[in-house]
Design an enzyme around this catalytic site. Structure first.
Site, PDB file in Angstrom:
ATOM      1  N   TRP A  61       0.831  -1.213   0.000  1.00  0.00           N
ATOM      2  CA  TRP A  61       0.000   0.000   0.000  1.00  0.00           C
ATOM      3  C   TRP A  61       0.861   1.257   0.000  1.00  0.00           C
ATOM      4  CZ3 TRP A  61      -4.884   1.776  -0.288  1.00  0.00           C
ATOM      5  CH2 TRP A  61      -5.083   3.108   0.128  1.00  0.00           C
ATOM      6  N   ASN A  63       0.213   5.851  -0.234  1.00  0.00           N
ATOM      7  CA  ASN A  63      -0.625   7.015  -0.556  1.00  0.00           C
ATOM      8  C   ASN A  63       0.237   8.266  -0.646  1.00  0.00           C
ATOM      9  OD1 ASN A  63      -1.302   6.157   2.421  1.00  0.00           O
ATOM     10  ND2 ASN A  63      -1.838   8.305   2.435  1.00  0.00           N
ATOM     11  N   ASP A  64      -0.148   9.363  -0.046  1.00  0.00           N
ATOM     12  CA  ASP A  64       0.460  10.687  -0.322  1.00  0.00           C
ATOM     13  C   ASP A  64       1.970  10.689  -0.597  1.00  0.00           C
ATOM     14  OD1 ASP A  64      -1.962  10.988   0.977  1.00  0.00           O
ATOM     15  OD2 ASP A  64      -1.199  12.337   2.510  1.00  0.00           O
ATOM     16  N   GLN A  80       3.686   7.888   1.841  1.00  0.00           N
ATOM     17  CA  GLN A  80       2.989   7.101   2.850  1.00  0.00           C
ATOM     18  C   GLN A  80       2.999   5.647   2.403  1.00  0.00           C
ATOM     19  OE1 GLN A  80       0.912   8.688   5.884  1.00  0.00           O
ATOM     20  NE2 GLN A  80       3.002   9.338   5.416  1.00  0.00           N
ATOM     21  N   SER A 123       1.920  12.282   6.802  1.00  0.00           N
ATOM     22  CA  SER A 123       2.565  13.075   5.749  1.00  0.00           C
ATOM     23  C   SER A 123       3.356  14.280   6.248  1.00  0.00           C
ATOM     24  CB  SER A 123       1.503  13.554   4.756  1.00  0.00           C
ATOM     25  OG  SER A 123       1.044  12.439   4.038  1.00  0.00           O
ATOM     26  N   ARG A 184      -1.756  18.322  10.942  1.00  0.00           N
ATOM     27  CA  ARG A 184      -0.879  17.402  10.210  1.00  0.00           C
ATOM     28  C   ARG A 184      -0.431  17.963   8.856  1.00  0.00           C
ATOM     29  NH1 ARG A 184      -6.036  14.997  10.097  1.00  0.00           N
ATOM     30  NH2 ARG A 184      -6.945  14.690   8.027  1.00  0.00           N
ATOM     31  N   ASP A 185       0.413  17.172   8.210  1.00  0.00           N
ATOM     32  CA  ASP A 185       0.858  17.395   6.831  1.00  0.00           C
ATOM     33  C   ASP A 185       1.603  18.725   6.664  1.00  0.00           C
ATOM     34  OD1 ASP A 185      -0.699  15.131   6.652  1.00  0.00           O
ATOM     35  OD2 ASP A 185      -2.369  16.101   5.634  1.00  0.00           O
ATOM     36  N   GLU A 239      -6.448  18.864   4.133  1.00  0.00           N
ATOM     37  CA  GLU A 239      -5.263  18.019   4.319  1.00  0.00           C
ATOM     38  C   GLU A 239      -4.075  18.619   3.560  1.00  0.00           C
ATOM     39  OE1 GLU A 239      -7.018  13.803   5.546  1.00  0.00           O
ATOM     40  OE2 GLU A 239      -6.887  13.989   3.379  1.00  0.00           O
ATOM     41  N   TRP A 321      -9.497   8.518  -1.938  1.00  0.00           N
ATOM     42  CA  TRP A 321      -9.870   7.809  -0.702  1.00  0.00           C
ATOM     43  C   TRP A 321     -11.218   7.119  -0.816  1.00  0.00           C
ATOM     44  CZ3 TRP A 321      -6.525   6.082   2.376  1.00  0.00           C
ATOM     45  CH2 TRP A 321      -5.366   6.789   2.681  1.00  0.00           C
TER      46      TRP A 321
HETATM   47  C1  FRU Z   1      -4.112  12.534   3.065  1.00  0.00           C
HETATM   48  C2  FRU Z   1      -3.852  11.965   4.437  1.00  0.00           C
HETATM   49  C3  FRU Z   1      -3.041  12.937   5.256  1.00  0.00           C
HETATM   50  C4  FRU Z   1      -2.385  12.050   6.267  1.00  0.00           C
HETATM   51  C5  FRU Z   1      -2.105  10.815   5.459  1.00  0.00           C
HETATM   52  C6  FRU Z   1      -2.200   9.524   6.229  1.00  0.00           C
HETATM   53  O1  FRU Z   1      -4.294  11.577   2.094  1.00  0.00           O
HETATM   54  O2  FRU Z   1      -5.054  11.656   5.074  1.00  0.00           O
HETATM   55  O3  FRU Z   1      -3.803  13.974   5.821  1.00  0.00           O
HETATM   56  O4  FRU Z   1      -1.215  12.615   6.788  1.00  0.00           O
HETATM   57  O5  FRU Z   1      -3.057  10.786   4.415  1.00  0.00           O
HETATM   58  O6  FRU Z   1      -1.737   8.453   5.462  1.00  0.00           O
END
Ligand code: FRU
Length: 509
Positions: A61, A63-64, A80, A123, A184-185, A239, A321
């Protein structure tokens, strides 16, 4: 209207009206097996859907994109990542890593950050500390990440080997905790007017972006919160964000990803053009939100720190998502968009944030071939990926159909009078019923400006179609799951120029 070009041309299928998704009758594609273990031969492709010109981790898996930076000729991409499996495991979220010397070929490296007592590694971003402001040495790489435990805090990790390995700062968190659950982020950008760094931190369901600043990348002071009152922007979590200064235009652009309730469904990216006085970001106009990409699969995009020549190169997560955990690939889950060059252009009286594939794409491309109004079997039976550039007159509507021999189709329609582009990512595109939210037969977006001609740049890979129209002012990034890559293109419209080139794989099984 179309002109027939010898045997390369295939007849146009006519306009496609939005309708309920249908499963096309498909034959078994015996040359494709969904497994990572089959050895590649010149005539079989080992994994169904594996992108050939977009980065994917070999397994698991992701993501970001996170912590993007350039240093000493190397582009570093973190993301991620679940090091243990294909599931989206928020508690085990780590930072995967890949690097590239040309923005096209990526080498997957060992993950650099794993969960600890403060939480999972959500992130964040990186900054190359060229002048040793933080005290870890000239050129140290500072990664600001979110530790996501009971609440979210911003922490620092340091690398002195160009981003291969990081150690976590002993006095984390680096930004005083605000006690917010959603914090976050972080994205840290250099503010050239004040000679200091600005950190943007997203507030999730608490909405808005916190703005902080620092002169030494270590002590951070709170400035304020950027948010807007429009309901459209506030139905979703705020985000991953970015803040870009375009010198020629003397404009700042805030980029904010929102989820759910995005432009199409689930996840989308808004942007705001405005001014920034070091403390407060003020959007110019109230016609926001504007959308970076009108497709369903361009999320959490951020730019590289320290890119040469002031380039603004962005990579986004090519998924959503709403359905990412359910999407079909079984060895890997999620690819990244092509790296894109961002620019700010005046069109029809307002500033538009445009995205186009980076010019490095030329390095993996064949020469262009004239295509009149269509081409069949592009790249032959073993096509890796390809690109088409089509210039249309907006005196007439146009329909562009991408297809394969299994009856899968992706249709782009241009309504010239209304100046709207439609993309049909419905049930004809391929596999779609893994999620009720995936098939969207009629996505639409405006054609910017007043030009009477429109150029469409379309990049087709095994499981994605990226459309950059009007110098990248209207973009659609969509994942698709056809039984084989779309190999045919037909255009029904007034084509003034059309050319196609193949793109050579970057994938190393
Ligand atoms: C966005 C998010 C971020 C978070 C991350 C978690 O896609 O939700 O806000 O840091 O993914 O994987």
């Amino acid at each position: 209207m179309y002109i027939v070009l010898g045997t390369l041309f295939t007849a146009c299928t006519g306009p496609v009206t939005p309708e309920e998704p249908v499963i096309p009758p498909v034959e078994e594609d015996t040359t494709r097996v969904d497994t990572a273990t089959v050895v590649v031969s010149p005539t079989t492709r080992p994994e169904l859907y594996r992108p050939q010109v977009h980065y994917t981790p070999h397994h698991n898996w992701s993501n970001d994109p996170n912590g993007l930076f350039y240093k000493d000729g190397v582009w570093n991409l973190y993301y991620q990542f679940n090091p243990n499996g294909i599931e989206c495991d928020f508690g085990g979220m780590s930072w995967g890593h890949a690097s590239s010397t040309d923005l096209m070929h990526w080498q997957e490296k060992s993950p650099v950050l794993y969960p600890d007592g403060m939480g999972a590694m959500y992130s964040g971003c990186s900054v190359v500390d060229k002048d040793n402001r933080a005290g870890f040495g000239n050129g140290a790489v500072l990664a600001y990440y979110t530790a996501s435990g009971e609440k979210q805090v911003i922490c620092l990790a340091i690398s002195t080997d160009g981003g291969e390995t990081f150690w976590k700062y002993e006095h984390n968190p680096i930004v005083p905790s605000t006690g917010l659950v959603n914090f976050r982020d972080p994205k840290v950008v250099y503010d050239p007017h004040r000679g200091r760094w600005t950190m943007m931190v997203a507030k999730g369901w608490d909405l808005g972006i916190e703005i902080w600043h620092s002169y030494n990348l270590m002590q951070w002071d709170f400035d304020g919160i950027f948010r807007v009152n429009t309901e459209r922007c506030n139905m979703s979590q705020w985000e991953c964000c970015d803040l870009l200064y375009f010198e020629q235009a003397d404009k700042w652009v805030a980029v904010v990803s929102i989820n759910p309730n995005g432009y199409i469904t689930g996840s989308s990216t808004m942007y705001f053009v405005g001014s920034f006085d070091g403390v407060t970001f003020t959007p110019d106009a109230d016609d926001y939100p504007r959308w970076l990409d009108y497709g369903a699969d361009c999320y959490a995009g951020v730019t590289f720190d320290n890119a040469p020549d002031g380039r603004k190169v962005m990579i986004a997560w090519m998924n959503n998502w709403d359905y990412a955990p359910a999407c079909p690939p079984s060895a890997w889950k999620s690819a990244y968009t092509l790296p894109r060059e961002l620019s700010l252009k005046q069109m029809g009286g307002h500033w538009v944030l445009c995205s186009t594939p980076v010019s490095e794409l030329d390095k993996i491309a064949s020469a262009w071939h004239d295509a009149a109004t269509g081409m069949e079997n592009i790249g032959g039976d073993y096509a890796d990926a390809w690109e088409a550039k089509i210039t249309l007159s907006l005196a007439n509507d146009a329909t562009i159909t991408l297809s394969n021999k299994y009856g899968n189709e992706y249709v782009i329609r241009v309504n010239a009078q209304q100046r709207i582009i439609y993309c049909d990512r419905g049930g004809r595109t391929g596999e779609f019923n893994f999620s009720t939210l995936f098939a969207v037969p009629s996505m639409s977006a405006p054609i910017e400006g007043n030009e009477q001609y429109l150029t469409l740049d379309i990049v087709v890979d095994q499981s994605s179609v990226e459309l950059f129209a009007g110098e990248g002012s209207t973009c659609f990034t969509n994942t698709v799951y056809p039984r084989s890559i779309y190999r045919n293109i037909t255009v029904d419209g007034i084509v003034t120029e059309m050319k196609v080139r193949t793109l050579e794989t970057i994938w190393k099984p």
